[in-house]
Motif scaffolding. Structure first.
Motif, PDB file in Angstrom:
ATOM      1  N   CYS A 175     -23.627 -59.297  53.787  1.00  0.00           N
ATOM      2  CA  CYS A 175     -24.794 -58.314  53.776  1.00  0.00           C
ATOM      3  C   CYS A 175     -24.572 -57.561  54.974  1.00  0.00           C
ATOM      4  N   MET A 176     -24.113 -56.014  54.882  1.00  0.00           N
ATOM      5  CA  MET A 176     -24.068 -55.075  55.710  1.00  0.00           C
ATOM      6  C   MET A 176     -25.279 -54.665  56.360  1.00  0.00           C
ATOM      7  N   ALA A 177     -25.501 -54.776  57.761  1.00  0.00           N
ATOM      8  CA  ALA A 177     -26.721 -54.116  58.437  1.00  0.00           C
ATOM      9  C   ALA A 177     -26.178 -52.748  59.075  1.00  0.00           C
ATOM     10  N   LYS A 178     -26.746 -51.753  58.306  1.00  0.00           N
ATOM     11  CA  LYS A 178     -26.163 -50.460  58.776  1.00  0.00           C
ATOM     12  C   LYS A 178     -27.193 -49.333  58.452  1.00  0.00           C
ATOM     13  N   THR A 179     -26.916 -48.249  59.307  1.00  0.00           N
ATOM     14  CA  THR A 179     -27.992 -47.133  59.345  1.00  0.00           C
ATOM     15  C   THR A 179     -28.183 -46.680  57.672  1.00  0.00           C
ATOM     16  N   GLN A 180     -29.101 -46.179  57.284  1.00  0.00           N
ATOM     17  CA  GLN A 180     -29.290 -45.852  55.886  1.00  0.00           C
ATOM     18  C   GLN A 180     -29.098 -44.264  55.938  1.00  0.00           C
ATOM     19  N   TYR A 181     -28.774 -43.673  56.846  1.00  0.00           N
ATOM     20  CA  TYR A 181     -28.686 -42.091  57.152  1.00  0.00           C
ATOM     21  C   TYR A 181     -27.315 -41.729  56.645  1.00  0.00           C
ATOM     22  N   SER A 182     -26.252 -42.687  56.890  1.00  0.00           N
ATOM     23  CA  SER A 182     -25.004 -42.247  57.018  1.00  0.00           C
ATOM     24  C   SER A 182     -24.200 -43.130  56.254  1.00  0.00           C
ATOM     25  N   PHE A 183     -22.970 -42.575  55.491  1.00  0.00           N
ATOM     26  CA  PHE A 183     -21.927 -43.759  54.917  1.00  0.00           C
ATOM     27  C   PHE A 183     -21.253 -44.467  56.360  1.00  0.00           C
ATOM     28  N   SER A 184     -21.200 -43.929  57.102  1.00  0.00           N
ATOM     29  CA  SER A 184     -20.882 -44.480  58.603  1.00  0.00           C
ATOM     30  C   SER A 184     -21.962 -45.401  59.203  1.00  0.00           C
ATOM     31  N   ASP A 185     -21.289 -46.114  60.288  1.00  0.00           N
ATOM     32  CA  ASP A 185     -22.490 -46.700  61.009  1.00  0.00           C
ATOM     33  C   ASP A 185     -22.978 -45.750  62.118  1.00  0.00           C
ATOM     34  N   ASP A 186     -23.076 -44.516  61.978  1.00  0.00           N
ATOM     35  CA  ASP A 186     -23.396 -43.285  63.199  1.00  0.00           C
ATOM     36  C   ASP A 186     -24.405 -42.542  62.280  1.00  0.00           C
ATOM     37  N   PRO A 187     -25.853 -42.827  62.428  1.00  0.00           N
ATOM     38  CA  PRO A 187     -26.766 -42.105  61.687  1.00  0.00           C
ATOM     39  C   PRO A 187     -26.705 -40.510  61.726  1.00  0.00           C
ATOM     40  N   LYS A 188     -25.857 -40.091  62.663  1.00  0.00           N
ATOM     41  CA  LYS A 188     -25.920 -38.654  62.712  1.00  0.00           C
ATOM     42  C   LYS A 188     -24.703 -37.779  61.968  1.00  0.00           C
ATOM     43  N   LEU A 189     -23.800 -38.810  61.249  1.00  0.00           N
ATOM     44  CA  LEU A 189     -22.521 -38.340  60.730  1.00  0.00           C
ATOM     45  C   LEU A 189     -22.891 -38.399  59.474  1.00  0.00           C
ATOM     46  N   LEU A 190     -23.512 -37.173  58.869  1.00  0.00           N
ATOM     47  CA  LEU A 190     -23.951 -36.940  57.330  1.00  0.00           C
ATOM     48  C   LEU A 190     -22.926 -36.568  56.633  1.00  0.00           C
ATOM     49  N   GLY A 191     -23.466 -36.272  55.420  1.00  0.00           N
ATOM     50  CA  GLY A 191     -22.437 -35.849  54.189  1.00  0.00           C
ATOM     51  C   GLY A 191     -21.726 -36.742  53.739  1.00  0.00           C
ATOM     52  N   ALA A 192     -20.303 -36.379  53.499  1.00  0.00           N
ATOM     53  CA  ALA A 192     -19.372 -37.579  53.140  1.00  0.00           C
ATOM     54  C   ALA A 192     -18.249 -37.508  54.179  1.00  0.00           C
ATOM     55  N   PRO A 193     -18.496 -38.413  55.232  1.00  0.00           N
ATOM     56  CA  PRO A 193     -17.479 -38.355  56.527  1.00  0.00           C
ATOM     57  C   PRO A 193     -16.024 -39.165  56.043  1.00  0.00           C
ATOM     58  N   THR A 194     -15.255 -38.670  56.852  1.00  0.00           N
ATOM     59  CA  THR A 194     -13.890 -39.439  56.963  1.00  0.00           C
ATOM     60  C   THR A 194     -13.651 -39.408  58.348  1.00  0.00           C
ATOM     61  N   GLY A 195     -12.196 -40.186  58.452  1.00  0.00           N
ATOM     62  CA  GLY A 195     -11.936 -40.400  59.929  1.00  0.00           C
ATOM     63  C   GLY A 195     -12.416 -41.271  60.860  1.00  0.00           C
ATOM     64  N   PHE A 196     -13.315 -42.218  60.340  1.00  0.00           N
ATOM     65  CA  PHE A 196     -14.016 -42.968  61.330  1.00  0.00           C
ATOM     66  C   PHE A 196     -13.904 -44.392  61.217  1.00  0.00           C
ATOM     67  N   ASN A 197     -14.206 -45.212  62.069  1.00  0.00           N
ATOM     68  CA  ASN A 197     -14.149 -46.611  61.873  1.00  0.00           C
ATOM     69  C   ASN A 197     -15.556 -47.318  62.087  1.00  0.00           C
ATOM     70  N   VAL A 198     -15.670 -48.502  61.354  1.00  0.00           N
ATOM     71  CA  VAL A 198     -17.030 -49.016  61.726  1.00  0.00           C
ATOM     72  C   VAL A 198     -16.979 -49.882  62.699  1.00  0.00           C
ATOM     73  N   THR A 199     -17.750 -50.076  63.532  1.00  0.00           N
ATOM     74  CA  THR A 199     -17.865 -51.135  64.400  1.00  0.00           C
ATOM     75  C   THR A 199     -18.869 -52.327  64.011  1.00  0.00           C
ATOM     76  N   VAL A 200     -18.271 -53.723  64.053  1.00  0.00           N
ATOM     77  CA  VAL A 200     -19.064 -54.572  63.771  1.00  0.00           C
ATOM     78  C   VAL A 200     -19.504 -55.417  64.979  1.00  0.00           C
ATOM     79  N   ARG A 201     -20.738 -55.498  65.474  1.00  0.00           N
ATOM     80  CA  ARG A 201     -20.822 -55.939  66.666  1.00  0.00           C
ATOM     81  C   ARG A 201     -21.516 -57.478  66.841  1.00  0.00           C
ATOM     82  N   GLU A 202     -21.933 -57.945  65.623  1.00  0.00           N
ATOM     83  CA  GLU A 202     -22.573 -59.200  65.657  1.00  0.00           C
ATOM     84  C   GLU A 202     -22.353 -59.725  63.997  1.00  0.00           C
TER      85      GLU A 202
END
Length: 556
Positions: free
Chosen positions: A485-512
């Motif tokens: 069960c991923m806990a992640k921002t709802q605003y982006s495919f990424s874990d950065d809420p400011k990275l909108l659209g269909a972003p690529t070239g990123f990593n997801v950070t799992v902190r806990e």
């Protein structure tokens, strides 16, 4: 146009006993909560065990704006539209949390002429389910701290307690707290904190349990702490299971209400999809499938969150086979995903709309990975221009994507007739070949990476040192063969809420990484996602009131 609460208060409701009778629910299976609300006994499942299930329709959405895109409104409107074309239909929704009701997003009873009613009751306390969950959760916390105070017979490590307290309110000041301050009689001093009730594991358990006995089994397996040898300490070890189940004896039963057009509605359970699994209860869905030709249910936030969890957690556990999916999109959200500031979404902007279409295309591609046929429902807003509607329709149709304009906010069920017809057509002509995305027997890292790369389109996953340690501990305990069960921002495919659209070239950070052994899944917290939200600068609560005559003001 009238406000939501004005529309709801003017609705001509039928007694809930009449709604129940239309579904074939017997008097002894109905427990009335006043004239317009009731709970339904789980005995109905046993009585109708051999009856074939109806069709199951999932309503999901694109990545939303902060105000949401009308997913619940579309769900309610679609259910009414299906009834209008002669299909016996039930809508199955989650219960609203008081946090967003008084915060920024508002309630979760739909809107305009596509609402479930009585809207005021549903958004405010309802039948008390959330209070029961909060009480059961905090009873366990109290018993845990009392165990420490009374001698700690289980040898619990006070520095390795994972069970926090909960409250159904947005209150950032409670995220980190110290308990036990004072003298020796006041308990063991330690650091802890609060989550919002919808993030409670008990909320997830209530929504995934299939019976009272299953509920109790799940409650007993919840990990609350670890002892000084590193072994898990459970609610069962604290002998708290029976008392918690007692508090949940009524909450486990689905709630029956109706829409503005008297379509039956089951509203039960309410986990958020950005920090939990985001679906209504398995029991409400199962009861609905036995009573209706079509059940229209939902999964919270964008399809990258709610739909993925509906498929990989709820449907997997419950043996559900969704027949079709509806992806709700708005032109304003697509423009926001195309780079427009949220303050400028009312203005026509064809270029931003075209740029934002990549967001919905990715969601459709993702749904195809689960083998479920889908249709896009454009939830119409007054600010949408004809040029924008035409552009979106042309772009998606050119790629062979089914797309229907939905106007349920202003027209109710009539505004969803075309959508309802399309859903029926899909169910009758396009077979669903549903299958979860990953094997639960894969490692925790593999399952997280599959979700991140296949659904979010990340290049990879970065695990913090703390997360790696937690993953090893979970695996050593033999609790790793469960869905994620991923806990992640709802605003982006990424874990950065400011990275909108269909972003690529990123990593997801799992902190806990947390194990919810009772719910049966592992929670991976990414980015800066919080399990206790805060209120905005001007909360919705500032504009709410009730008059001397009982009229409610400002609720939406």
């Amino acid at each position: 146009m009238k406000t939501d609460v004005q529309i709801a208060q003017e609705a001509e409701l039928k007694p809930i006993s009449e709604i129940a009778d239309s579904l074939g629910i017997t008097d002894n299976e109905l427990e009335l909560y006043g004239k317009y609300k009731a709970k339904v006994s789980l005995d109905v499942l046993e009585r109708l065990e051999d009856k074939p299930d109806g069709k199951l329709i999932l309503v999901t959405a694109i990545n939303p704006t902060p105000a949401g895109e009308g997913k619940t409104t579309t769900n309610v409107g679609l259910s009414m539209g299906l009834n209008k074309i002669g299909k016996k239909t039930i809508t199955a929704l989650r219960e609203p949390s008081l946090g967003p009701v008084f915060g920024v997003k508002g309630g979760a009873a739909g809107g305009g002429y596509a609402q479930v009613v009585p809207m005021e009751d549903i958004n405010l306390h309802f039948t008390g389910d959330f209070h029961a969950i909060t009480s059961a959760h905090n009873l366990l916390a109290a018993m845990l701290d009392n165990h420490l105070h009374q001698g700690n017979a289980l040898d619990i490590d006070p520095k390795n307690i994972v069970w926090r307290r909960v409250l159904d309110m947005n209150d950032r000041s409670l995220r980190n707290t110290i308990v036990g301050l004072g003298g020796k009689p006041d308990g063991f001093v330690r650091q802890t904190g609060f989550d919002i009730t919808v993030a409670s594991e008990i909320m997830a358990i209530l929504c995934l349990a299939t019976s009272m006995s299953d509920l109790k089994d799940r409650l007993s397996r919840m990990v609350v702490a670890y002892n000084k040898s590193g072994e898990a300490v459970t609610a069962g070890d604290l002998e708290a299971t029976g008392a918690m189940a007692l508090l949940l004896k009524d909450a486990i039963k689905p709630n029956l209400v109706q829409t503005l057009e008297n379509t039956p509605a089951f509203i039960h359970g309410g986990p958020f999809a950005n920090i939990a699994h985001g679906c209504n209860s398995v029991m409400a869905t199962r009861v609905g499938l036995k009573l209706a030709d079509y059940v229209v249910t939902e999964a919270g936030f964008g399809a990258d969150l709610g739909a993925e969890k509906f498929f990989d957690i709820k449907a997997r556990f419950a043996g559900l086979n969704p027949d079709a999916a509806v992806i709700v999109a708005t032109i304003r959200a697509l423009k926001m995903n195309g780079g427009v500031a949220k303050t400028e979404l009312a203005a026509e902007n064809l270029q931003a709309l075209e740029d934002g279409i990549a967001n919905i295309e990715r969601h459709i591609e993702n749904l195809n990975k689960f083998g479920v046929p889908a249709v896009v429902a454009i939830n119409k807003f007054p600010t949408d221009t004809e040029a924008e509607i035409n552009l979106l329709t042309e772009k998606l149709s050119a790629k062979g994507i089914d797309i229907v304009l939905s106007d349920v906010f202003a027209k109710g069920g009539e505004g969803a007739v075309e959508l309802a017809q399309k859903v029926v057509e899909i169910c009758e002509t396009k077979p669903s070949n549903f299958a979860p995305l990953y094997d639960v027997d894969a490692t925790i890292e593999e399952k997280i990476s599959t979700i991140a790369t296949e659904i979010y389109r990340a290049d990879g996953v970065d695990f913090t040192a703390a997360a790696k340690k937690q993953i090893k501990q979970i695996a050593d305990l033999g609790l790793d063969k469960m869905p994620i069960c991923m806990a992640k921002t709802q605003y982006s495919f990424s874990d950065d809420p400011k990275l909108l659209g269909a972003p690529t070239g990123f990593n997801v950070t799992v902190r806990e990484v947390r194990v919810n052994a009772g719910a049966g899944f592992i929670v991976a917290l990414t980015g800066s996602i919080m399990t206790m939200p805060g209120l905005p600068k001007v909360p919705a609560a500032n504009g709410m009131d009730i008059t001397d005559s009982g009229e409610i003001v400002g609720l939406s």
